[in-house]
Design a protein around this motif. Sequence first.
Motif, PDB file in Angstrom:
ATOM      1  N   ALA A  83       4.670  13.815 -12.014  1.00  0.00           N
ATOM      2  CA  ALA A  83       5.250  13.884 -13.356  1.00  0.00           C
ATOM      3  C   ALA A  83       4.257  14.440 -14.367  1.00  0.00           C
ATOM      4  CB  ALA A  83       5.713  12.497 -13.781  1.00  0.00           C
ATOM      5  N   ALA A  84       2.965  14.235 -14.117  1.00  0.00           N
ATOM      6  CA  ALA A  84       1.942  14.679 -15.065  1.00  0.00           C
ATOM      7  C   ALA A  84       1.593  16.149 -14.911  1.00  0.00           C
ATOM      8  CB  ALA A  84       0.678  13.836 -14.901  1.00  0.00           C
ATOM      9  N   GLU A  85       1.953  16.722 -13.786  1.00  0.00           N
ATOM     10  CA  GLU A  85       1.607  18.118 -13.546  1.00  0.00           C
ATOM     11  C   GLU A  85       2.489  19.035 -14.378  1.00  0.00           C
ATOM     12  OE1 GLU A  85       2.084  18.655  -9.394  1.00  0.00           O
ATOM     13  OE2 GLU A  85       0.194  17.668  -8.859  1.00  0.00           O
ATOM     14  N   ASP A  95      10.317  35.668  -9.724  1.00  0.00           N
ATOM     15  CA  ASP A  95      11.399  35.988 -10.638  1.00  0.00           C
ATOM     16  C   ASP A  95      11.224  35.334 -12.014  1.00  0.00           C
ATOM     17  OD1 ASP A  95      11.895  33.354 -10.137  1.00  0.00           O
ATOM     18  OD2 ASP A  95      13.781  33.667  -9.078  1.00  0.00           O
ATOM     19  N   GLY A  96      10.016  34.775 -12.244  1.00  0.00           N
ATOM     20  CA  GLY A  96       9.758  34.215 -13.580  1.00  0.00           C
ATOM     21  C   GLY A  96      10.329  32.856 -13.814  1.00  0.00           C
ATOM     22  N   ARG A  97      11.006  32.265 -12.802  1.00  0.00           N
ATOM     23  CA  ARG A  97      11.569  30.931 -12.992  1.00  0.00           C
ATOM     24  C   ARG A  97      10.469  29.902 -13.130  1.00  0.00           C
ATOM     25  NH1 ARG A  97      14.813  29.374  -8.170  1.00  0.00           N
ATOM     26  NH2 ARG A  97      13.203  30.594  -7.127  1.00  0.00           N
ATOM     27  N   VAL A  98      10.757  28.844 -13.850  1.00  0.00           N
ATOM     28  CA  VAL A  98       9.832  27.715 -13.925  1.00  0.00           C
ATOM     29  C   VAL A  98      10.304  26.658 -12.937  1.00  0.00           C
ATOM     30  CG1 VAL A  98       8.957  25.858 -15.386  1.00  0.00           C
ATOM     31  CG2 VAL A  98       9.238  28.153 -16.324  1.00  0.00           C
ATOM     32  N   LEU A  99       9.419  26.334 -12.022  1.00  0.00           N
ATOM     33  CA  LEU A  99       9.747  25.364 -10.984  1.00  0.00           C
ATOM     34  C   LEU A  99       9.217  24.009 -11.366  1.00  0.00           C
ATOM     35  CD1 LEU A  99       8.851  27.466  -7.832  1.00  0.00           C
ATOM     36  CD2 LEU A  99      11.044  27.302  -9.022  1.00  0.00           C
ATOM     37  N   GLU A 100      10.049  22.982 -11.243  1.00  0.00           N
ATOM     38  CA  GLU A 100       9.610  21.619 -11.514  1.00  0.00           C
ATOM     39  C   GLU A 100       8.865  21.068 -10.310  1.00  0.00           C
ATOM     40  OE1 GLU A 100       9.788  20.231 -14.315  1.00  0.00           O
ATOM     41  OE2 GLU A 100      11.097  21.624 -15.337  1.00  0.00           O
ATOM     42  N   ARG A 140       0.846  -1.202   0.000  1.00  0.00           N
ATOM     43  CA  ARG A 140       0.000   0.000   0.000  1.00  0.00           C
ATOM     44  C   ARG A 140       0.881   1.252   0.000  1.00  0.00           C
ATOM     45  NH1 ARG A 140      -2.417  -0.870   4.453  1.00  0.00           N
ATOM     46  NH2 ARG A 140      -4.217  -1.994   3.594  1.00  0.00           N
ATOM     47  N   ARG A 141       1.941   1.228   0.800  1.00  0.00           N
ATOM     48  CA  ARG A 141       2.848   2.371   0.899  1.00  0.00           C
ATOM     49  C   ARG A 141       3.562   2.614  -0.435  1.00  0.00           C
ATOM     50  NH1 ARG A 141       5.007   0.800   5.614  1.00  0.00           N
ATOM     51  NH2 ARG A 141       6.843  -0.200   4.711  1.00  0.00           N
ATOM     52  N   VAL A 142       4.025   1.534  -1.067  1.00  0.00           N
ATOM     53  CA  VAL A 142       4.726   1.680  -2.341  1.00  0.00           C
ATOM     54  C   VAL A 142       3.759   2.110  -3.437  1.00  0.00           C
ATOM     55  CG1 VAL A 142       6.084   0.495  -4.100  1.00  0.00           C
ATOM     56  CG2 VAL A 142       6.522   0.037  -1.676  1.00  0.00           C
ATOM     57  N   ALA A 143       2.558   1.549  -3.430  1.00  0.00           N
ATOM     58  CA  ALA A 143       1.558   1.948  -4.434  1.00  0.00           C
ATOM     59  C   ALA A 143       1.259   3.435  -4.345  1.00  0.00           C
ATOM     60  CB  ALA A 143       0.282   1.131  -4.246  1.00  0.00           C
ATOM     61  N   ARG A 144       1.142   3.942  -3.126  1.00  0.00           N
ATOM     62  CA  ARG A 144       0.883   5.366  -2.948  1.00  0.00           C
ATOM     63  C   ARG A 144       2.056   6.190  -3.472  1.00  0.00           C
ATOM     64  NH1 ARG A 144       0.315   5.393   2.314  1.00  0.00           N
ATOM     65  NH2 ARG A 144      -1.862   4.728   2.158  1.00  0.00           N
ATOM     66  N   ALA A 145       3.276   5.710  -3.234  1.00  0.00           N
ATOM     67  CA  ALA A 145       4.462   6.426  -3.700  1.00  0.00           C
ATOM     68  C   ALA A 145       4.507   6.480  -5.220  1.00  0.00           C
ATOM     69  CB  ALA A 145       5.724   5.754  -3.160  1.00  0.00           C
ATOM     70  N   VAL A 146       4.191   5.346  -5.885  1.00  0.00           N
ATOM     71  CA  VAL A 146       4.190   5.310  -7.348  1.00  0.00           C
ATOM     72  C   VAL A 146       3.106   6.237  -7.902  1.00  0.00           C
ATOM     73  CG1 VAL A 146       3.774   3.839  -9.362  1.00  0.00           C
ATOM     74  CG2 VAL A 146       5.202   3.010  -7.470  1.00  0.00           C
ATOM     75  N   ASP A 147       1.925   6.205  -7.299  1.00  0.00           N
ATOM     76  CA  ASP A 147       0.850   7.094  -7.744  1.00  0.00           C
ATOM     77  C   ASP A 147       1.246   8.557  -7.578  1.00  0.00           C
ATOM     78  OD1 ASP A 147      -0.744   4.961  -8.398  1.00  0.00           O
ATOM     79  OD2 ASP A 147      -1.972   5.051  -6.585  1.00  0.00           O
ATOM     80  N   ASP A 148       1.882   8.884  -6.466  1.00  0.00           N
ATOM     81  CA  ASP A 148       2.304  10.270  -6.225  1.00  0.00           C
ATOM     82  C   ASP A 148       3.345  10.701  -7.256  1.00  0.00           C
ATOM     83  OD1 ASP A 148       0.600  10.437  -4.079  1.00  0.00           O
ATOM     84  OD2 ASP A 148       2.164  10.234  -2.546  1.00  0.00           O
ATOM     85  N   TRP A 149       4.265   9.789  -7.582  1.00  0.00           N
ATOM     86  CA  TRP A 149       5.286  10.101  -8.585  1.00  0.00           C
ATOM     87  C   TRP A 149       4.630  10.366  -9.938  1.00  0.00           C
ATOM     88  CZ3 TRP A 149      10.599  10.744  -8.630  1.00  0.00           C
ATOM     89  CH2 TRP A 149      11.187  10.772  -9.908  1.00  0.00           C
ATOM     90  N   ASP A 150       3.706   9.493 -10.330  1.00  0.00           N
ATOM     91  CA  ASP A 150       3.046   9.649 -11.629  1.00  0.00           C
ATOM     92  C   ASP A 150       2.241  10.947 -11.676  1.00  0.00           C
ATOM     93  OD1 ASP A 150       4.092   7.237 -12.438  1.00  0.00           O
ATOM     94  OD2 ASP A 150       2.250   6.099 -12.068  1.00  0.00           O
ATOM     95  N   ARG A 151       1.585  11.267 -10.571  1.00  0.00           N
ATOM     96  CA  ARG A 151       0.798  12.499 -10.516  1.00  0.00           C
ATOM     97  C   ARG A 151       1.723  13.718 -10.622  1.00  0.00           C
ATOM     98  NH1 ARG A 151      -1.089  11.655  -5.876  1.00  0.00           N
ATOM     99  NH2 ARG A 151      -2.677  10.203  -6.618  1.00  0.00           N
TER     100      ARG A 151
END
Length: 257
Positions: free
Chosen positions: A242-244, A252-257, A229-240
């Motif tokens: 990355a999609a943002e 200062d106009g910088r683009v933040l990742e 469950r913990r790893v699944a949540r981590a993978v979902d958070d990563w995918d979310r």
Amino acid sequence: MLALASLSGAADAAWARHGAPFADLAFLGGLALDAESRAAARDLVARGREEFLPDDPLSFADAQLAALAGAPIRPGLNVRSATVDPIRAAATVCARHDAVVEINAHCRQAELCAAGCGETLLRDADRLARYVAAAAETGATVSVKVRTEIDGVDLPATARRVAAAGADIVHVDAMDSEPVVADVAAVTPDTRVLANNGVRDRETAWEYLAYGADGVSVGRPSDDPAVIRRVARAVDDWDRRAAEPPTADRRDGRVLE
């Protein structure tokens, strides 16, 4: 993507259903297919390891995969063989069930290596490529389970070779050489990379994903709901994450990742 890695003698259909609420893919097995690999598996059992040793491995595989029909998880089957024809036969069974066939080039037990199975295949890339091509000819999705830290084996070069032979997934047991995952991912851009070893939480999952893996797999604690469950949540958070789209910092106009 989150996968459950095969566990010798334990990763069956019931185990896969147990992890289905959390994972995308579950590799049953490993399953010894031919006379040589089955003899090695019997020797492993004699010294206390658990192994699947049904009288008819292909019928067993067919029944186990059929038992997962309709389950919310895609099945895979990790197989061992010292010869190519049983790999082709197992891949045919997997194709019938839309399951992934995973060629085991990973196990390091002396008995399996002496039979020409497991990590021995990493030292013979020509034979491993023939296994992959034979499996791919059946229309099955093909994974190859590999490991790092084998003297004389250039794992990225081997990964590139099996990808060219038709592998859809390279499943890397990173051992203590986690950055090798990045090297494998770099040379197999059209093949999915799964990373394995020590995946337990957000930190360990995100480390592999940051190296360019498309997903991670959980091995020994795959029957522990808290871990997966913990790893699944981590993978979902990563995918979310990355999609943002990147956001602009108004200061200062910088683009933040």
